[in-house]
Scaffold this motif. Structure first.
Motif, short mmCIF file in Angstrom:
data_model
loop_
_atom_site.label_atom_id
_atom_site.label_comp_id
_atom_site.label_asym_id
_atom_site.label_seq_id
_atom_site.Cartn_x
_atom_site.Cartn_y
_atom_site.Cartn_z
N VAL A 122 43.20 60.35 47.96
CA VAL A 122 43.30 61.14 49.20
C VAL A 122 41.91 61.63 49.57
O VAL A 122 41.21 62.19 48.73
N PRO A 123 41.48 61.38 50.84
CA PRO A 123 40.17 61.89 51.24
C PRO A 123 40.13 63.41 51.09
O PRO A 123 41.14 64.07 51.36
N THR A 124 39.00 63.93 50.67
CA THR A 124 38.93 65.37 50.42
C THR A 124 39.07 66.15 51.74
O THR A 124 38.81 65.63 52.82
N LEU A 125 39.50 67.37 51.63
CA LEU A 125 39.78 68.12 52.85
C LEU A 125 38.62 69.02 53.25
O LEU A 125 37.75 69.33 52.43
N THR A 126 38.65 69.44 54.49
CA THR A 126 37.67 70.42 54.99
C THR A 126 38.44 71.59 55.59
O THR A 126 39.64 71.48 55.87
N LEU A 127 37.72 72.70 55.78
CA LEU A 127 38.36 73.89 56.33
C LEU A 127 37.71 74.31 57.64
O LEU A 127 36.49 74.22 57.78
N SER A 128 38.54 74.76 58.57
CA SER A 128 38.02 75.49 59.74
C SER A 128 38.31 76.96 59.49
O SER A 128 39.41 77.30 59.03
N CYS A 129 37.32 77.81 59.77
CA CYS A 129 37.48 79.23 59.43
C CYS A 129 37.10 80.13 60.61
O CYS A 129 36.14 79.87 61.32
N GLY A 130 37.90 81.21 60.76
CA GLY A 130 37.55 82.26 61.71
C GLY A 130 37.29 83.53 60.92
O GLY A 130 38.15 83.97 60.16
N LEU A 131 36.10 84.10 61.09
CA LEU A 131 35.71 85.26 60.28
C LEU A 131 35.49 86.48 61.17
O LEU A 131 34.94 86.37 62.27
N THR A 132 35.90 87.61 60.70
CA THR A 132 35.65 88.86 61.43
C THR A 132 35.47 90.00 60.43
O THR A 132 35.80 89.85 59.25
N ALA A 133 34.93 91.11 60.95
CA ALA A 133 34.73 92.27 60.08
C ALA A 133 35.38 93.49 60.71
O ALA A 133 35.55 93.56 61.94
N TRP A 134 35.70 94.44 59.90
CA TRP A 134 36.32 95.68 60.37
C TRP A 134 35.28 96.48 61.15
O TRP A 134 34.13 96.59 60.72
N ARG A 135 35.72 97.05 62.28
CA ARG A 135 34.75 97.70 63.17
C ARG A 135 34.86 99.22 63.18
O ARG A 135 34.42 99.86 64.11
N GLY A 136 35.51 99.79 62.22
CA GLY A 136 35.59 101.25 62.15
C GLY A 136 36.98 101.75 62.42
O GLY A 136 37.91 100.98 62.65
N ASP A 137 37.10 103.09 62.42
CA ASP A 137 38.39 103.75 62.42
C ASP A 137 39.39 103.27 63.46
O ASP A 137 40.60 103.26 63.21
N ASP A 138 38.91 102.91 64.66
CA ASP A 138 39.85 102.53 65.72
C ASP A 138 40.27 101.06 65.64
O ASP A 138 41.07 100.59 66.45
N ASP A 139 39.72 100.35 64.68
CA ASP A 139 40.01 98.92 64.56
C ASP A 139 41.26 98.72 63.71
O ASP A 139 41.23 98.91 62.50
N ALA A 140 42.36 98.35 64.39
CA ALA A 140 43.62 98.19 63.66
C ALA A 140 43.65 96.84 62.95
O ALA A 140 42.96 95.90 63.33
N LEU A 141 44.46 96.78 61.92
CA LEU A 141 44.60 95.53 61.16
C LEU A 141 45.04 94.38 62.06
O LEU A 141 44.53 93.26 61.97
N SER A 142 45.98 94.70 62.99
CA SER A 142 46.47 93.64 63.89
C SER A 142 45.33 93.10 64.74
O SER A 142 45.26 91.88 65.01
N ALA A 143 44.39 93.97 65.14
CA ALA A 143 43.25 93.53 65.95
C ALA A 143 42.32 92.64 65.12
O ALA A 143 41.82 91.61 65.61
N LEU A 144 42.10 93.04 63.88
CA LEU A 144 41.27 92.23 62.96
C LEU A 144 41.84 90.82 62.83
O LEU A 144 41.12 89.81 62.95
N LEU A 145 43.15 90.77 62.60
CA LEU A 145 43.81 89.46 62.40
C LEU A 145 43.75 88.63 63.66
O LEU A 145 43.53 87.41 63.60
#
Lengths: 262, 125
Positions: free
Chosen positions: A217-240
């Motif tokens: 099987v040919p080896t796989l690759t990944l596509s990634c979306g990265l983000t960081a927490w932006r402080g107190d008003d940044d909710a988990l749902s917004a991060l995701l």
């Protein structure tokens, strides 16, 4: 037999008289003797019956004691077995709890587990002020593995990826998010540090997956979306949501890449 | 000739008694709210069977979890078997368990230690 007929008084009077009437005294003493003999016989009978009752009571007492002992032993045994059943149940519950938080194919924590971990991580970041980053990674063209080699091989590929992520990230920081999507958590990492870490991870992935990678099987690759927490008003749902949108951009941009949500 | 067929529920085992075959089977979990209600017919059946003929009796158990009152009832049943065994009757117990759960075998051994009739603890293939 009646003690109130004056026999004793009569005998005493006869004995006290200055001139004994020997014949009358003899008759009275004989009657008195007969009375005492009857009384003695009666006492003996009562004593015998009482002894028999006491014997029966003793026997009954002994038998109660034996039954009591036996029941006590039985109760102790029931408690012992019951306690062992309780501990078996407790262990099974622990195992079920563990299984409920694991993904069966990859052995990684599942989405439920990671959601709890994310809540904790955001709470920790709010409290301590440490940075926090997360990424959603999706296997590129995974459908081709499933369609071309079968779902069994697809599962093996996911297991190899799970094994690799386990080795490349601290325990509990990578989870199967769903399908061929994985959530990668970077506690105490700001965006730049997480990016370096994720780049290194993507580079190390083929080697780390190799021991379990299915043949041919040919080896796989990944596509990634990265983000960081932006402080107190940044909710988990917004991060995701930001990570998800960045992942979408990575996919649209040609896959096998990392996109950072600014 | 009495036949007993009590279907399993979430908290009680399936119980089947076959008079002709001399076989009483119980399988599943046992944590009823009223274990007397569940087990009294079983105890009555064993009593009647042992009192009726001199044919052998096999008690086949595939039990996983028993609550305290079920353990007590099970001991009452095993006591009946021991009494029959002491009187020269052929009785035996086979306790089947899943080899993935060795602790069931250990618990069956706890039951076995008070009895002198044949009591086999068998891993299910």
């Amino acid at each position: 037999m009646n003690g109130d007929d004056g026999l004793e008084t009569r005998v005493e009077a006869l004995l006290a008289a200055p001139a004994h009437d020997a014949a009358a005294l003899h008759v009275a003493l004989a009657a008195l003797y007969a009375r005492y003999r009857d009384l003695a016989a009666q006492i003996e009978r009562v004593t015998r019956i009482a002894d028999r009752y006491q014997g029966a009571e003793r026997e009954r007492g002994r038998s109660y004691a034996v039954r009591y002992e036996k029941q006590l032993r039985q109760i102790e045994k029931i408690m012992r077995i019951s306690d062992r059943y309780q501990s078996m149940l407790r262990d099974l519950n622990d195992r079920l709890h563990w299984l409920s938080l694991r993904d069966v194919v990859t052995g990684l924590p599942n989405r439920r587990h990671m959601l709890g971990r994310l809540d904790d991580a955001v709470a920790d970041a709010k409290e301590g002020g440490a940075p926090l980053a997360l990424a959603i990674a999706d296997v590129d063209h995974f459908k081709r593995i499933n369609d071309g080699f079968g779902h069994d091989t697809g599962d093996k590929a996911l297991a190899a990826l799970g094994h690799a992520l386990c080795g490349l990230l601290p325990d509990g920081d990578a989870a199967r998010w769903g399908g061929e999507e994985f959530l990668l958590l970077f506690p105490a990492h700001d965006l730049a540090a997480a990016r370096r870490r994720l780049d290194a991870l993507r580079a190390a992935l083929p080697g780390a997956m190799a021991p379990l990678w299915p043949d041919g099987v040919p080896t796989l690759t990944l596509s990634c979306g990265l983000t960081a927490w932006r402080g107190d008003d940044d909710a988990l749902s917004a991060l995701l949501s930001r990570a998800d949108e960045a992942l979408y951009v990575a996919k649209r941009g040609g896959r096998d890449r990392l996109v950072v949500a600014d | 000739m009495l036949t007993l067929a009590i279907p399993a529920t979430a908290s009680t085992p399936a119980i089947a008694a076959d008079w002709a075959a001399g076989l009483l089977t119980m399988s599943g979990d046992s944590y009823p709210e009223n274990s007397f209600e569940l087990f009294q017919p079983v105890i009555d059946w064993v009593d009647a069977y042992l009192g009726d003929s001199d044919r052998p009796l096999t008690l086949s158990l595939s039990l996983l979890y028993l609550n305290t009152s079920s353990i007590r009832a099970m001991m009452d049943i095993l006591d009946l078997l021991q009494g029959a065994h002491d009187a020269g009757r052929r009785v035996r117990v086979e306790w089947l368990y899943d080899p993935d759960n060795e602790r069931v075998a250990e618990l069956a051994a706890e039951f076995r230690e008070d009895y002198s009739f044949p009591f086999d603890i068998l891993a299910r293939a």
